[in-house]
Design an enzyme around this catalytic site. Sequence first.
Site, PDB file in Angstrom:
ATOM      1  N   SER A  26       1.290 -16.828  60.042  1.00 60.21           N
ATOM      2  CA  SER A  26       0.115 -16.819  59.165  1.00 60.21           C
ATOM      3  C   SER A  26       0.570 -16.767  57.712  1.00 60.21           C
ATOM      4  O   SER A  26       1.722 -17.122  57.416  1.00 60.21           O
ATOM      5  CB  SER A  26      -0.786 -15.634  59.523  1.00 60.21           C
ATOM      6  N   ASN A  27      -0.287 -16.355  56.804  1.00 63.62           N
ATOM      7  CA  ASN A  27       0.074 -16.250  55.382  1.00 63.62           C
ATOM      8  C   ASN A  27      -0.709 -15.100  54.761  1.00 63.62           C
ATOM      9  O   ASN A  27      -1.472 -14.422  55.442  1.00 63.62           O
ATOM     10  CB  ASN A  27      -0.189 -17.583  54.673  1.00 63.62           C
ATOM     11  N   ARG A  28      -0.530 -14.904  53.470  1.00 63.63           N
ATOM     12  CA  ARG A  28      -1.047 -13.695  52.802  1.00 63.63           C
ATOM     13  C   ARG A  28      -2.488 -13.822  52.310  1.00 63.63           C
ATOM     14  O   ARG A  28      -2.966 -12.961  51.565  1.00 63.63           O
ATOM     15  CB  ARG A  28      -0.124 -13.319  51.637  1.00 63.63           C
ATOM     16  N   ALA A  70      -6.533 -20.896  53.325  1.00 65.66           N
ATOM     17  CA  ALA A  70      -5.101 -21.188  53.341  1.00 65.66           C
ATOM     18  C   ALA A  70      -4.747 -21.546  54.785  1.00 65.66           C
ATOM     19  O   ALA A  70      -4.387 -20.687  55.587  1.00 65.66           O
ATOM     20  CB  ALA A  70      -4.310 -19.987  52.848  1.00 65.66           C
TER      21      ALA A  70
END
Length: 209
Positions: free
Chosen positions: A21-23, A88
Amino acid sequence: MRFLITAGPTREPIDPVRYLSNRSSGKMGYALAKAARNAGHEVTLISGPVSIPAPESTDLVRVETAVEMFDAVKIRINEADVAIFCAAVADYRIKEISAEKIKKNDEEVTLTLMQNPDILGSARSEFGFTGRLVGFAAETENVEANARGKLERKGCDFVVANDVSRRDIGFDRDANEVILFAADGSTMRLDRASKDEIAKAIIQHILTR
Ligand code: PMT
């Protein structure tokens, strides 16, 4: 008007307990949803997994993966007048998700990734969306050239660029600073401010130009 807004990260499973995943916290997308609703519009918010509360009076659709977000957008986008893609989305997913938890051993583990669908890039070409299309560009260099490239390739009316190499704005921060690039060649800079203020200015700008 009716808005469709994507927000948050996507989660791409590796095995039953792990994911890529991402932030992204969802704060920017949720602020846009709130600003559009406060301006009197109907909002469908398609959100990846986040830990912030949904803005009141929005139609919230929760998804996990990029493919789920793609499907959720596909079936709803043509009900919207304005679509804003702030999520995102992971560009890649694991090719073969392990049905069992991957066990630790002394060997290296190799994960093969495959491309996810480009949801924003499908809006015009595959979904046939004819409304106002707004993309985001998360950049770390050549902000203007990269944002303008996305604007043209994806058939957007506007691209909102933010510099995600900065620690004081962007991912998982309460503030942002953006430049809006329009298809007519104009640009507008919004100096650092809270995501609520930035969102309000973005909604005003894309509806009045
Ligand atoms: O959620 P926050 O913590 O508040 O952070 C906000 C943010 C930094 C995530 C947000 O401001 C932002 O920049 N969102 C876009 C993130 C991104 O993935 O940018 P990109 O340049 O990789 O993608 C370009 C555009 O294509 C974006 O509109 C994205 O939503 C869309 N995209 C990307 C890949 C994909 N497979 N499908 C898409 O629709």
